[in-house]
Design a protein around this motif. Structure first.
Motif, PDB file in Angstrom:
ATOM      1  N   LEU A  72      18.607  -1.631 -12.710  1.00 43.49           N
ATOM      2  CA  LEU A  72      20.049  -1.616 -12.426  1.00 43.49           C
ATOM      3  C   LEU A  72      20.852  -1.509 -13.723  1.00 43.49           C
ATOM      4  O   LEU A  72      21.813  -0.742 -13.805  1.00 43.49           O
ATOM      5  CB  LEU A  72      20.457  -2.869 -11.631  1.00 43.49           C
ATOM      6  CG  LEU A  72      21.929  -2.912 -11.209  1.00 43.49           C
ATOM      7  CD1 LEU A  72      22.326  -1.670 -10.417  1.00 43.49           C
ATOM      8  CD2 LEU A  72      22.227  -4.168 -10.384  1.00 43.49           C
ATOM      9  N   ALA A  75      20.750   2.026 -14.745  1.00 42.36           N
ATOM     10  CA  ALA A  75      21.608   2.898 -13.918  1.00 42.36           C
ATOM     11  C   ALA A  75      23.081   2.713 -14.301  1.00 42.36           C
ATOM     12  O   ALA A  75      23.858   3.676 -14.352  1.00 42.36           O
ATOM     13  CB  ALA A  75      21.401   2.582 -12.436  1.00 42.36           C
ATOM     14  N   ILE A  76      23.476   1.475 -14.585  1.00 40.26           N
ATOM     15  CA  ILE A  76      24.871   1.210 -14.991  1.00 40.26           C
ATOM     16  C   ILE A  76      25.153   1.879 -16.339  1.00 40.26           C
ATOM     17  O   ILE A  76      26.192   2.518 -16.540  1.00 40.26           O
ATOM     18  CB  ILE A  76      25.128  -0.312 -15.068  1.00 40.26           C
ATOM     19  CG1 ILE A  76      25.024  -0.947 -13.681  1.00 40.26           C
ATOM     20  CG2 ILE A  76      26.482  -0.606 -15.707  1.00 40.26           C
ATOM     21  CD1 ILE A  76      24.924  -2.478 -13.689  1.00 40.26           C
ATOM     22  N   LYS A  79      25.589   5.551 -15.869  1.00 43.94           N
ATOM     23  CA  LYS A  79      26.860   5.874 -15.217  1.00 43.94           C
ATOM     24  C   LYS A  79      28.020   5.795 -16.213  1.00 43.94           C
ATOM     25  O   LYS A  79      28.857   6.699 -16.293  1.00 43.94           O
ATOM     26  CB  LYS A  79      27.129   4.927 -14.048  1.00 43.94           C
ATOM     27  CG  LYS A  79      28.414   5.283 -13.310  1.00 43.94           C
ATOM     28  CD  LYS A  79      28.869   4.225 -12.345  1.00 43.94           C
ATOM     29  CE  LYS A  79      29.787   3.238 -13.021  1.00 43.94           C
ATOM     30  NZ  LYS A  79      30.575   2.435 -12.073  1.00 43.94           N
ATOM     31  N   PHE A 234      30.269  -4.171  -7.504  1.00 46.02           N
ATOM     32  CA  PHE A 234      29.653  -3.321  -6.473  1.00 46.02           C
ATOM     33  C   PHE A 234      30.271  -3.571  -5.100  1.00 46.02           C
ATOM     34  O   PHE A 234      30.182  -2.738  -4.212  1.00 46.02           O
ATOM     35  CB  PHE A 234      28.142  -3.571  -6.423  1.00 46.02           C
ATOM     36  CG  PHE A 234      27.433  -3.077  -7.642  1.00 46.02           C
ATOM     37  CD1 PHE A 234      27.245  -1.722  -7.852  1.00 46.02           C
ATOM     38  CD2 PHE A 234      26.976  -3.963  -8.607  1.00 46.02           C
ATOM     39  CE1 PHE A 234      26.608  -1.252  -8.990  1.00 46.02           C
ATOM     40  CE2 PHE A 234      26.339  -3.505  -9.751  1.00 46.02           C
ATOM     41  CZ  PHE A 234      26.161  -2.149  -9.943  1.00 46.02           C
ATOM     42  N   THR A 237      32.846  -0.909  -4.606  1.00 46.30           N
ATOM     43  CA  THR A 237      32.348   0.462  -4.668  1.00 46.30           C
ATOM     44  C   THR A 237      31.484   0.816  -3.456  1.00 46.30           C
ATOM     45  O   THR A 237      31.531   1.938  -2.969  1.00 46.30           O
ATOM     46  CB  THR A 237      31.558   0.652  -5.983  1.00 46.30           C
ATOM     47  OG1 THR A 237      32.440   0.342  -7.063  1.00 46.30           O
ATOM     48  CG2 THR A 237      31.052   2.063  -6.134  1.00 46.30           C
ATOM     49  N   TYR A 238      30.726  -0.165  -2.956  1.00 49.16           N
ATOM     50  CA  TYR A 238      29.801   0.146  -1.859  1.00 49.16           C
ATOM     51  C   TYR A 238      30.115  -0.591  -0.567  1.00 49.16           C
ATOM     52  O   TYR A 238      29.245  -0.760   0.284  1.00 49.16           O
ATOM     53  CB  TYR A 238      28.362  -0.139  -2.322  1.00 49.16           C
ATOM     54  CG  TYR A 238      27.903   0.800  -3.423  1.00 49.16           C
ATOM     55  CD1 TYR A 238      28.194   2.159  -3.377  1.00 49.16           C
ATOM     56  CD2 TYR A 238      27.181   0.325  -4.510  1.00 49.16           C
ATOM     57  CE1 TYR A 238      27.783   3.019  -4.383  1.00 49.16           C
ATOM     58  CE2 TYR A 238      26.757   1.182  -5.522  1.00 49.16           C
ATOM     59  CZ  TYR A 238      27.065   2.528  -5.443  1.00 49.16           C
ATOM     60  OH  TYR A 238      26.654   3.375  -6.442  1.00 49.16           O
ATOM     61  N   LEU A 277      20.587  -1.750  -5.225  1.00 49.94           N
ATOM     62  CA  LEU A 277      21.744  -1.084  -5.834  1.00 49.94           C
ATOM     63  C   LEU A 277      21.302  -0.070  -6.885  1.00 49.94           C
ATOM     64  O   LEU A 277      21.899   1.001  -7.015  1.00 49.94           O
ATOM     65  CB  LEU A 277      22.693  -2.122  -6.452  1.00 49.94           C
ATOM     66  CG  LEU A 277      23.491  -2.957  -5.441  1.00 49.94           C
ATOM     67  CD1 LEU A 277      24.164  -4.151  -6.134  1.00 49.94           C
ATOM     68  CD2 LEU A 277      24.550  -2.107  -4.726  1.00 49.94           C
ATOM     69  N   TYR A 280      20.321   2.951  -5.037  1.00 49.35           N
ATOM     70  CA  TYR A 280      21.477   3.554  -4.384  1.00 49.35           C
ATOM     71  C   TYR A 280      22.368   4.278  -5.385  1.00 49.35           C
ATOM     72  O   TYR A 280      22.993   5.295  -5.070  1.00 49.35           O
ATOM     73  CB  TYR A 280      22.248   2.441  -3.673  1.00 49.35           C
ATOM     74  CG  TYR A 280      23.127   2.913  -2.553  1.00 49.35           C
ATOM     75  CD1 TYR A 280      22.580   3.459  -1.385  1.00 49.35           C
ATOM     76  CD2 TYR A 280      24.508   2.809  -2.640  1.00 49.35           C
ATOM     77  CE1 TYR A 280      23.389   3.880  -0.348  1.00 49.35           C
ATOM     78  CE2 TYR A 280      25.326   3.233  -1.610  1.00 49.35           C
ATOM     79  CZ  TYR A 280      24.768   3.761  -0.471  1.00 49.35           C
ATOM     80  OH  TYR A 280      25.579   4.189   0.553  1.00 49.35           O
ATOM     81  N   MET A 281      22.408   3.763  -6.610  1.00 47.25           N
ATOM     82  CA  MET A 281      23.244   4.394  -7.642  1.00 47.25           C
ATOM     83  C   MET A 281      22.736   5.763  -8.068  1.00 47.25           C
ATOM     84  O   MET A 281      23.472   6.519  -8.709  1.00 47.25           O
ATOM     85  CB  MET A 281      23.323   3.503  -8.889  1.00 47.25           C
ATOM     86  CG  MET A 281      24.320   2.368  -8.772  1.00 47.25           C
ATOM     87  SD  MET A 281      24.453   1.469 -10.326  1.00 47.25           S
ATOM     88  CE  MET A 281      25.548   2.537 -11.271  1.00 47.25           C
ATOM     89  N   ALA A 284      25.106   9.853  -7.408  1.00 48.93           N
ATOM     90  CA  ALA A 284      26.445   9.622  -7.963  1.00 48.93           C
ATOM     91  C   ALA A 284      27.536   9.953  -6.959  1.00 48.93           C
ATOM     92  O   ALA A 284      28.648   9.416  -7.031  1.00 48.93           O
ATOM     93  CB  ALA A 284      26.638  10.454  -9.227  1.00 48.93           C
ATOM     94  N   TYR A 287      29.575   7.032  -5.378  1.00 47.11           N
ATOM     95  CA  TYR A 287      30.783   6.422  -5.972  1.00 47.11           C
ATOM     96  C   TYR A 287      31.832   7.465  -6.323  1.00 47.11           C
ATOM     97  O   TYR A 287      33.024   7.186  -6.276  1.00 47.11           O
ATOM     98  CB  TYR A 287      30.457   5.506  -7.166  1.00 47.11           C
ATOM     99  CG  TYR A 287      29.571   6.049  -8.255  1.00 47.11           C
ATOM    100  CD1 TYR A 287      28.214   5.746  -8.284  1.00 47.11           C
ATOM    101  CD2 TYR A 287      30.090   6.843  -9.264  1.00 47.11           C
ATOM    102  CE1 TYR A 287      27.389   6.223  -9.289  1.00 47.11           C
ATOM    103  CE2 TYR A 287      29.281   7.331 -10.273  1.00 47.11           C
ATOM    104  CZ  TYR A 287      27.930   7.026 -10.286  1.00 47.11           C
ATOM    105  OH  TYR A 287      27.130   7.506 -11.274  1.00 47.11           O
TER     106      TYR A 287
END
Ligand code: PMP
Ligand code: GLN
Length: 385
Positions: A72, A75-76, A79, A234, A237-238, A277, A280-281, A284, A287
């Motif tokens: 995670l 991924a952050i 992003k 999150f 966003t989700y 998450l 899921y990220m 793109a 989001y």
């Protein structure tokens, strides 16, 4: 239960129950449509739930690493680099938190010393000031004035001094639904240049900016990124506000201090949700599509109220819409939302709750993160006024 045997002196004597809890409870008690507290009345995609179930069944049910699971954080980091151009080191400069509220509280606890001054912009999200006060910090307020709620940079400059430790910025802004521009960012960079001021940036609505405008993250400008603790959630966003998972990105000198507190007030955040998450990220679009998704709701809500007696202020980001109601009833905003909830069956938030002195500009906040059916029914009731 017997009473506690001594007087209890409150650390937060001015604080009661948050307005969000109060209004949601009243909406529930009255059976009103709840456009008060900010949360969606629709669900996230099944795919996200499947990922959580997958990781739970795969045995990912013990403590995650203190700073968050590596996938995670990675991924952050990707992003933030892709969207805003700053590459945060996933190992040392990103921490997963139990929502933005904990992130903000922890950042303030880690970085504000007793007697330090912290600048906030008022109307101000309700969790900041108590967190500052609990650390013995001194709150300095810059005013955002209706109807456009732009920061007044001369006023901000006048508030800064040798004791200023932190400036708390929230863009897109709750409750006013305004966003900071590149000029605002440049002004903030100029004012903080050469100082040790930390910018605590509440960017929980980073993906909900309308009309093709881009979100001005602190992470877009090296001069601001280097002094900023950037916070996101999150939940927004989700569509999973109840999961309470967010993150913080900051230069390592600030993050080292952040983690010293984080490890003792939550230690770590639930493992299967973090792993889900991260999966899921990977898409793109999920989001990046959020702005259009909420813009359609904003437009539907505003169109439905265009013929009403509410005066709608601009909504440039977040999932909130401010409205003036003076043409309907001459009441203080708290009395108006109580009446609206009880008698009309629609709950909203009085904006005076975001002012220290309870300043009442007769403006209320609606949340439009709702299904079309909910919005249509609420608007039918509001149009009848
Ligand atoms: N900051 C702002 C501006 C918010 O609107 C919210 C939640 N609505 C939060 C922080 C808290 O986010 P979380 O639920 O992730 O704690
Ligand atoms: N931030 C949400 C709002 O503005 C509510 C979160 C909360 O209830 N603390 O409505």
């Amino acid at each position: 239960m017997p009473n506690f045997p001594a007087p209890v002196e409150s650390r937060l004597p001015a604080v009661g129950t948050t307005i969000f809890t109060v209004m949601s409870a009243l909406a529930g008690a009255c059976g009103a449509i709840n456009l008060s507290q900010g949360y969606p009345d629709f669900d996230a995609e099944d795919e996200l739930f499947e990922r959580v179930a997958h990781w739970m069944r795969a045995g990912a049910n013990q403590y995650a690493p203190m700073a968050g699971v590596a996938a995670l954080r990675g991924a952050i980091s990707d992003k933030l680099a892709t969207l805003y151009g700053t590459r945060y080191d996933a190992e040392r400069e990103i921490t997963v938190t139990a929502g933005a509220t904990q992130a903000l509280f922890t950042a303030i606890a880690a970085l504000v010393w007793p007697g330090d001054e912290v600048v906030v912009f008022e109307p101000v999200y309700d969790s900041y000031v108590p967190a500052i006060q609990l650390q013995g910090g001194i709150v300095r307020r810059a005013r955002l004035r209706a109807p456009d709620y732009r920061p007044d940079w001369e006023e901000v400059a006048a508030l800064l001094g040798p004791r200023t430790r932190m400036i708390i910025v929230n863009t897109p802004h709750n409750p006013t639904a305004t966003i900071w521009t590149a000029e605002d960012m440049a002004a903030l960079a100029r004012l903080t240049d050469g100082t040790g001021i930390v910018v605590l940036a509440d960017e929980v609505y980073e993906h909900i900016v309308f009309d093709g405008v881009r979100h001005e993250s602190m992470a877009r400008r090296p001069a601001l990124a280097e002094r900023s603790v950037v916070v996101s959630s999150f939940g927004k966003t989700y569509h999973v506000t109840g999961w309470k998972v967010g993150f913080v990105a900051a230069p390592r000198q600030l993050m080292d201090e952040f983690r010293k507190v984080h490890q003792f007030n939550v230690f770590t955040v639930n493992t299967p949700v973090q792993l889900a998450l991260a999966d899921y990220m990977a898409d793109a679009g999920r989001y990046l599509g959020l702005a259009a998704f909420y813009q359609a709701k904003r437009d539907r809500f505003r169109a439905a109220l265009a013929e009403s007696r509410f005066e709608l202020l601009p909504s440039r980001g977040t999932y909130f819409q401010l409205a003036r109601y003076r043409a309907i009833r001459e009441l203080p905003d708290r009395a108006f939302v109580e009446w609206l909830t009880r008698e009309v069956g629609v709950a909203a938030i009085p904006v005076s709750a975001f002012f220290d002195d309870g300043r009442d500009e007769q403006v209320i906040r609606f949340c439009f993160a709702k299904s079309e059916a909910t919005l249509d029914e609420a608007c039918a009731r509001l149009r009848a006024l």
